[in-house]
Design a protein around this motif. Structure first.
Motif, mmCIF file in Angstrom:
data_model
loop_
_atom_site.group_PDB
_atom_site.id
_atom_site.type_symbol
_atom_site.label_atom_id
_atom_site.label_comp_id
_atom_site.label_asym_id
_atom_site.label_seq_id
_atom_site.Cartn_x
_atom_site.Cartn_y
_atom_site.Cartn_z
ATOM 1 N N PHE A 9 0.823 -1.208 0.000
ATOM 2 C CA PHE A 9 0.000 0.000 0.000
ATOM 3 C C PHE A 9 0.856 1.257 0.000
ATOM 4 O O PHE A 9 1.932 1.292 0.594
ATOM 5 C CB PHE A 9 -0.908 0.021 1.231
ATOM 6 C CG PHE A 9 -1.846 -1.145 1.291
ATOM 7 C CD1 PHE A 9 -3.018 -1.142 0.567
ATOM 8 C CD2 PHE A 9 -1.529 -2.256 2.055
ATOM 9 C CE1 PHE A 9 -3.888 -2.227 0.607
ATOM 10 C CE2 PHE A 9 -2.386 -3.337 2.105
ATOM 11 C CZ PHE A 9 -3.566 -3.326 1.384
ATOM 12 N N ASP A 10 0.334 2.279 -0.635
ATOM 13 C CA ASP A 10 0.893 3.623 -0.596
ATOM 14 C C ASP A 10 -0.280 4.531 -0.251
ATOM 15 O O ASP A 10 -1.298 4.516 -0.954
ATOM 16 C CB ASP A 10 1.495 3.987 -1.953
ATOM 17 C CG ASP A 10 2.152 5.344 -1.950
ATOM 18 O OD1 ASP A 10 2.643 5.781 -0.891
ATOM 19 O OD2 ASP A 10 2.167 5.989 -3.020
ATOM 20 N N GLU A 11 -0.145 5.280 0.839
ATOM 21 C CA GLU A 11 -1.284 6.050 1.336
ATOM 22 C C GLU A 11 -0.901 7.485 1.647
ATOM 23 O O GLU A 11 0.227 7.761 2.036
ATOM 24 C CB GLU A 11 -1.830 5.424 2.621
ATOM 25 C CG GLU A 11 -2.260 3.989 2.479
ATOM 26 C CD GLU A 11 -2.671 3.374 3.799
ATOM 27 O OE1 GLU A 11 -3.825 3.595 4.188
ATOM 28 O OE2 GLU A 11 -1.840 2.708 4.410
ATOM 29 N N ARG A 68 -6.014 9.343 -0.218
ATOM 30 C CA ARG A 68 -6.031 8.299 -1.237
ATOM 31 C C ARG A 68 -5.148 7.121 -0.818
ATOM 32 O O ARG A 68 -4.093 7.307 -0.226
ATOM 33 C CB ARG A 68 -5.525 8.881 -2.558
ATOM 34 C CG ARG A 68 -5.656 7.951 -3.728
ATOM 35 C CD ARG A 68 -5.346 8.720 -4.998
ATOM 36 N NE ARG A 68 -5.108 7.786 -6.071
ATOM 37 C CZ ARG A 68 -5.681 7.847 -7.254
ATOM 38 N NH1 ARG A 68 -6.507 8.809 -7.522
ATOM 39 N NH2 ARG A 68 -5.418 6.964 -8.181
ATOM 40 N N THR A 69 -5.606 5.921 -1.175
ATOM 41 C CA THR A 69 -4.837 4.703 -0.922
ATOM 42 C C THR A 69 -4.661 3.973 -2.250
ATOM 43 O O THR A 69 -5.607 3.824 -3.016
ATOM 44 C CB THR A 69 -5.568 3.780 0.076
ATOM 45 O OG1 THR A 69 -5.773 4.494 1.292
ATOM 46 C CG2 THR A 69 -4.774 2.524 0.354
ATOM 47 N N TYR A 110 -7.371 1.404 -6.254
ATOM 48 C CA TYR A 110 -7.341 2.701 -5.599
ATOM 49 C C TYR A 110 -8.594 2.916 -4.760
ATOM 50 O O TYR A 110 -9.652 2.387 -5.081
ATOM 51 C CB TYR A 110 -7.248 3.820 -6.644
ATOM 52 C CG TYR A 110 -6.021 3.706 -7.511
ATOM 53 C CD1 TYR A 110 -4.827 4.298 -7.131
ATOM 54 C CD2 TYR A 110 -6.056 2.986 -8.699
ATOM 55 C CE1 TYR A 110 -3.695 4.168 -7.918
ATOM 56 C CE2 TYR A 110 -4.925 2.858 -9.494
ATOM 57 C CZ TYR A 110 -3.756 3.456 -9.093
ATOM 58 O OH TYR A 110 -2.627 3.333 -9.870
ATOM 59 N N PRO A 170 -7.678 4.567 7.600
ATOM 60 C CA PRO A 170 -6.734 3.950 6.667
ATOM 61 C C PRO A 170 -7.039 2.480 6.367
ATOM 62 O O PRO A 170 -6.886 2.038 5.232
ATOM 63 C CB PRO A 170 -5.385 4.103 7.369
ATOM 64 C CG PRO A 170 -5.564 5.267 8.281
ATOM 65 C CD PRO A 170 -7.000 5.218 8.718
ATOM 66 N N GLY A 230 -9.626 2.179 3.631
ATOM 67 C CA GLY A 230 -9.027 2.495 2.338
ATOM 68 C C GLY A 230 -8.183 1.351 1.808
ATOM 69 O O GLY A 230 -8.221 1.033 0.618
ATOM 70 N N GLU A 231 -7.419 0.710 2.704
ATOM 71 C CA GLU A 231 -6.615 -0.442 2.303
ATOM 72 C C GLU A 231 -7.502 -1.589 1.819
ATOM 73 O O GLU A 231 -7.211 -2.239 0.815
ATOM 74 C CB GLU A 231 -5.738 -0.907 3.463
ATOM 75 C CG GLU A 231 -4.616 0.049 3.795
ATOM 76 C CD GLU A 231 -3.907 -0.294 5.092
ATOM 77 O OE1 GLU A 231 -4.284 -1.278 5.764
ATOM 78 O OE2 GLU A 231 -2.968 0.447 5.445
#
Length: 90
Positions: free
Chosen positions: A13-15, A19-20, A39, A50, A53-54
């Protein structure tokens, strides 16, 4: 009985606060790799969660992997049989 086969799916993941992005990778026993991205965006009025979102981003990336696996399998069926196969959708 045949040995059990397992696949490992790696999801990273990049958060940021809004946005994730999930990047998924599966390595198959034939040596091929399938990669996908998913996304999730947080609405400004929503609480910052978070984990949610993940989960959304990962589900979308895994759904794309599903589609790639179906396409790969049907291409292999078609190549071996000489005919067009069709996935069963539910």
């Amino acid at each position: 009985m045949k040995d059990a086969v397992g696949w490992h799916v790696d999801v990273k993941f990049d958060e940021d606060s809004e946005r994730t992005r999930a990047a998924a990778l599966v390595r198959l026993p034939d040596g091929s790799e399938l990669r996908s991205h998913g996304y999730a965006s947080r609405h400004p009025s929503d609480a910052n969660q978070p984990r949610v979102g993940e989960e959304l981003a990962a589900a979308r990336a895994l759904n794309d992997l599903k589609e790639q696996l179906l396409t790969k399998a049907h291409d292999e069926i078609d190549g071996a049989s000489g005919r067009t196969s069709y996935p069963i959708t539910r």
